[in-house]
Design a protein around this motif. Structure first.
Motif, mmCIF file in Angstrom:
data_model
loop_
_atom_site.group_PDB
_atom_site.id
_atom_site.type_symbol
_atom_site.label_atom_id
_atom_site.label_comp_id
_atom_site.label_asym_id
_atom_site.label_seq_id
_atom_site.Cartn_x
_atom_site.Cartn_y
_atom_site.Cartn_z
ATOM 1 N N THR A 162 0.853 -1.182 0.000
ATOM 2 C CA THR A 162 0.000 0.000 0.000
ATOM 3 C C THR A 162 0.894 1.239 0.000
ATOM 4 O O THR A 162 1.778 1.367 0.862
ATOM 5 N N PRO A 163 0.727 2.146 -0.959
ATOM 6 C CA PRO A 163 1.628 3.302 -1.043
ATOM 7 C C PRO A 163 1.451 4.269 0.106
ATOM 8 O O PRO A 163 0.354 4.466 0.624
ATOM 9 N N GLY A 164 2.575 4.897 0.468
ATOM 10 C CA GLY A 164 2.562 5.929 1.483
ATOM 11 C C GLY A 164 3.006 7.256 0.885
ATOM 12 O O GLY A 164 2.698 7.563 -0.273
ATOM 13 N N ALA A 165 3.759 8.021 1.656
ATOM 14 C CA ALA A 165 4.197 9.339 1.208
ATOM 15 C C ALA A 165 5.297 9.230 0.161
ATOM 16 O O ALA A 165 6.063 8.270 0.131
ATOM 17 N N VAL A 166 5.374 10.248 -0.703
ATOM 18 C CA VAL A 166 6.441 10.303 -1.703
ATOM 19 C C VAL A 166 7.776 10.486 -0.990
ATOM 20 O O VAL A 166 7.932 11.379 -0.150
#
Length: 313
Positions: A162-166
């Motif tokens: 699951t993607p988080g912050a850049v």
């Protein structure tokens, strides 16, 4: 053209071979598959101390470091000894894609992994990694792993993320992807060489009807076909290491995948029924080859990319 390693590169290869030969990597791989990561993490740090995780990290302000040739040398050794862990993800892709402190952490031995959809949609060994990333068109993001998926290779645990912050917006993804493909190609080459070596040893020992099975012409021809395939794949790996263009690395991946898969099929055939058993060490390389053939791009993708570069040339 002849590809010969320099004296320094040969010394590097010899030092890695000595380290891995003494590390009982079969036991390390079996422990990793069983969920005991401690031996593998100790080996990871020892290899990091040898510089494997820092090969693509610039040594000075001019951006000068090791070349992809050293990367190919190292990953061939990793494949030959079935070393588990997210090596292509950390030492090839992330060491190229990231910058600053994150890259330095990987160079020093921090275990990191990444998912790079669509060709690498899952993060390898995310449960072991200290840092998990997701690479996309907007850069590299931190990521949180989900539930693991099953791989044909029990030493490879694949996790949706699951993607988080850049984390990093620099776009070095094409170069990083090609170097990960190159690293995987070299792993396949090393694994194929190991299967062939073990098969040759076995046919000299196994007897049927009072003769070593390696004395039969049909067995010799099968093993010779594997030797030729690996010998044709090797120059493509080191040619791509000297000039890692998309066409070159894809050609190396296709050739190494085909050669290693031929080695696995032939190794299984000459070993007979024992080759099918999980307890026999050959299984470590057979399943790893099967998994790596489609890792970092399927054969179909890489063949299509070669065709596209030829059309546009």
């Amino acid at each position: 053209m002849r590809f010969e390693l320099t004296d320094d590169q040969q010394d590097f290869a010899a030092s890695l071979e000595a380290l891995l030969a003494a590390a009982d990597t079969v036991a390390v791989a079996r422990a990793w598959a069983a969920g005991d990561h401690a031996p593998g993490l100790r080996l990871w740090q020892r290899l990091a101390d040898q510089g494997v995780t820092a090969l693509l990290v610039p040594e000075d302000a001019d951006g000068m470091g090791a070349t992809p040739v050293e990367l190919a040398v190292a990953f061939e050794a990793l494949g030959r000894h079935a070393v588990p862990g997210p090596w292509a993800e950390a030492a090839a892709y992330l060491a190229t894609e990231l910058s600053g402190a994150a890259r330095e952490a990987i160079a020093s031995g921090t275990v990191a992994t990444v998912a790079v959809p669509p060709h690498t949609p899952y993060a390898l060994d995310a449960d072991v990694a200290d840092r998990v990333y997701l690479a996309g068109s907007d850069g590299v993001r931190t990521a949180t792993p989900g539930e693991p998926l099953t791989s044909v290779d029990r030493t490879r645990r694949l996790f949706p993320v699951t993607p988080g912050a850049v984390h990093d917006t620099a776009d070095r993804s094409r170069e990083a992807f090609d170097l990960a493909v190159l690293a995987t190609s070299a792993q396949l080459l090393g694994a194929g060489e190991r299967v062939l070596a073990d098969a040759v040893t076995y046919v000299k020992q196994r007897k049927q009807f009072g003769r070593e099975i390696g004395s039969y012409q049909a067995i010799k021809h099968k093993l010779a076909d594997v030797r030729i395939a690996l010998d044709f794949a090797r120059p493509l790996v080191f040619g791509a290491a000297l000039d890692p263009t998309p066409r070159a690395v894809s050609a190396a991946k296709v050739a190494c995948g085909d050669a290693a898969y031929l080695a696995s099929r032939t190794g299984l055939q000459v070993h007979g029924a024992i080759g099918y058993t999980e307890e026999f060490d050959l299984s470590l390389w057979l399943t790893k080859i099967r998994a790596l053939v489609t890792a970092w791009g399927t054969p179909g993708f890489h063949r299509a990319r070669i065709l596209e570069t030829l059309r546009s040339a």
